[in-house]
Scaffold this motif. Sequence first.
Motif, mmCIF file in Angstrom:
data_model
loop_
_atom_site.group_PDB
_atom_site.id
_atom_site.type_symbol
_atom_site.label_atom_id
_atom_site.label_comp_id
_atom_site.label_asym_id
_atom_site.label_seq_id
_atom_site.Cartn_x
_atom_site.Cartn_y
_atom_site.Cartn_z
ATOM 1 N N UNK A 33 -0.473 10.605 -1.002
ATOM 2 C CA UNK A 33 -0.893 11.473 0.114
ATOM 3 C C UNK A 33 0.264 12.374 0.554
ATOM 4 N N UNK A 69 -4.633 6.135 10.406
ATOM 5 C CA UNK A 69 -4.033 5.517 9.220
ATOM 6 C C UNK A 69 -3.576 4.086 9.507
ATOM 7 N N UNK A 94 4.283 3.020 5.440
ATOM 8 C CA UNK A 94 4.003 4.333 6.047
ATOM 9 C C UNK A 94 5.282 5.173 6.089
ATOM 10 N N UNK A 124 -0.796 4.674 -2.431
ATOM 11 C CA UNK A 124 -1.722 5.669 -1.859
ATOM 12 C C UNK A 124 -1.051 6.525 -0.790
ATOM 13 N N UNK A 125 -0.139 5.917 -0.033
ATOM 14 C CA UNK A 125 0.559 6.693 0.998
ATOM 15 C C UNK A 125 1.475 7.733 0.361
ATOM 16 N N UNK A 163 0.884 15.070 -1.995
ATOM 17 C CA UNK A 163 -0.206 16.057 -1.916
ATOM 18 C C UNK A 163 0.012 16.968 -0.705
ATOM 19 N N UNK A 195 0.802 -1.227 0.000
ATOM 20 C CA UNK A 195 0.000 0.000 0.000
ATOM 21 C C UNK A 195 0.829 1.270 0.000
ATOM 22 N N UNK A 198 -5.220 -1.140 6.340
ATOM 23 C CA UNK A 198 -4.183 -2.084 5.881
ATOM 24 C C UNK A 198 -2.962 -1.369 5.301
ATOM 25 N N UNK A 199 -2.269 -0.648 6.139
ATOM 26 C CA UNK A 199 -1.046 0.057 5.743
ATOM 27 C C UNK A 199 0.078 -0.465 6.635
#
Lengths: 305, 255
Positions: free
Chosen positions: B9, B103, B113, B5-6, B12, B2, B107-108
């Motif tokens: 983020x 967070x 992370x 997506x992290x 961003x 994952x 499922x991270x």
Amino acid sequence: MPLITCEGLTKTYGSFQALRGLTFTAEGGGCIGFLGPNGAGKTTTIRILTGLAHASGGRATVDGLDVATQADQVRSRIGYLAQSPAFYNYMSGQEFMLWVASLFHLDGRTARSRTEELLKRLGLWEARRRAIGGYSGGMKQRLGMAQALINRPKVLFLDEPVSALDPVGRHEILNLIDELRGETTIFMSSHVLADVERVCERVIIVNSGQVAVEANMAELRDTYASPVFTVELDAHDPDLRASLQALPFVSGVRREGPVYRVAAADVAVARRELPRAVLAAGATLVRYGVEAPTLEDIFLKVVGA
Amino acid sequence: MNIMPMLSKELKELARSYKLLFVPLAFVLLGLTQPVTYKMLPQLMKSASNLPPGAVIDIPLPPAGDVVAMALGQFNQLGILILVLVAMGAVAGERATGVAATVLTKPVGRGAYLGAKAIAYGLLAVVSGVLGMAAAAYYTQVLIGAINWTDAAVGTVLYLPNLLLAVALALCCSTFMKTPLAAGGVGLAGVVVLNMVPKYLGKFVAGAYPGALTEAASKAIAGQEFAPGRPVTGVLLVALLALVAGWAVLKRQEI
């Protein structure tokens, strides 16, 4: 197969033992209330079950998966709402929901429709484009609930979900918990016993890091069926509580203003002697009644308060 | 894992917090300080000192390549300070606000992370370093004289591991310190120690520390002979170790 199991769970912080062999089993479906006084180990247990903390000993499973060794799989099956949930405040509500959906690998269409469904259901659709930093406490709690539900979790862990809310927010969240009953299993810790009584059909009471009672609400009321005597005076009498406590047939007294709730060790004697004892103490009796025990009465009895 | 997506983020967040704008801008300003200062030095001294009328200040300009290399000194101090300051709250800040709990109950993995943060802040450091050096080289060319762009590019690439090391140390400290401020303080202390102490620890270590890498990068830019192998390997290895240590701490940590 039970949905949640804790077997001999221990947790030590330095010299403090937060959990002392906590053991319980919870089947799926409905709402399970997880109660206990401050420091009993409620939040620690939820943190272990959600993977935020590690147990010092024992074993816990969710949906048959070990929370220590299969943490990733567990996290994909659960939802979690903290007492004061925190978010990336620069994101909008909708943006945050879509991002959380991407963590669960939901495809674009599913993510958008689930986001819309949940934001509408939680009354946040109008505010979906606003930055989360501008949301009120109640809106953040509702967004916390929405993000916890995005993956249609098998278990929804709620840690004191309503204690930081005003009465309106509390009412809304409790209604939602009521509605969710058929969709997921809710495991909710709370200090507000009336709320637990309203939405939960099963209760686990922990005290000093161990399970004190684990039962359905109905079983609990049967087990602790001793009625509670309500004595209401015209004004608060500072000496009455001690006087009542000293009576041999009284096991506990709780006061809320001029109202005393008296638990009896010997109900028959109490029924006969209590009004007499109140009048003998010089108090003016306004109301006298016998009620079924509330969850709060049972809780206080169980934890020995 | 994952991580995507992290990472999206994190990028961003860098954009929305304007770090993606201000950090490279700060490096550009640091980069152009050196050539501008050298060009203006005679006028500055003339206006600042109490010289008799007609006195001539004649300071020969250093070779253009040396001026570009001196920008590395600016990056070594203020540049690294800026990077540590922006990265210090990456984990500690999220843990303190509670957003890490939101967070990390998804499922991270904790590796994803921290890894996403390392990649995002590493990219920020690389972009800032490259733009800062480009500014230093361009203004040196305009104000001082012609430079060898290939040498400048090689020197820049050689220097970048030092910036990555600063980011890695800040992230590592951010995992085990409770507050962003403490993480920043310990991270900076780590950078200072790594820049000062190894040169006293024998020839082998002295050839593989951040100071040796800055020296090799300076030589590359100035068109002199340089030996980058040991310092590049040494600095990247320490940066990697810092990230692995951060991950090991985070993995066992209670959120």
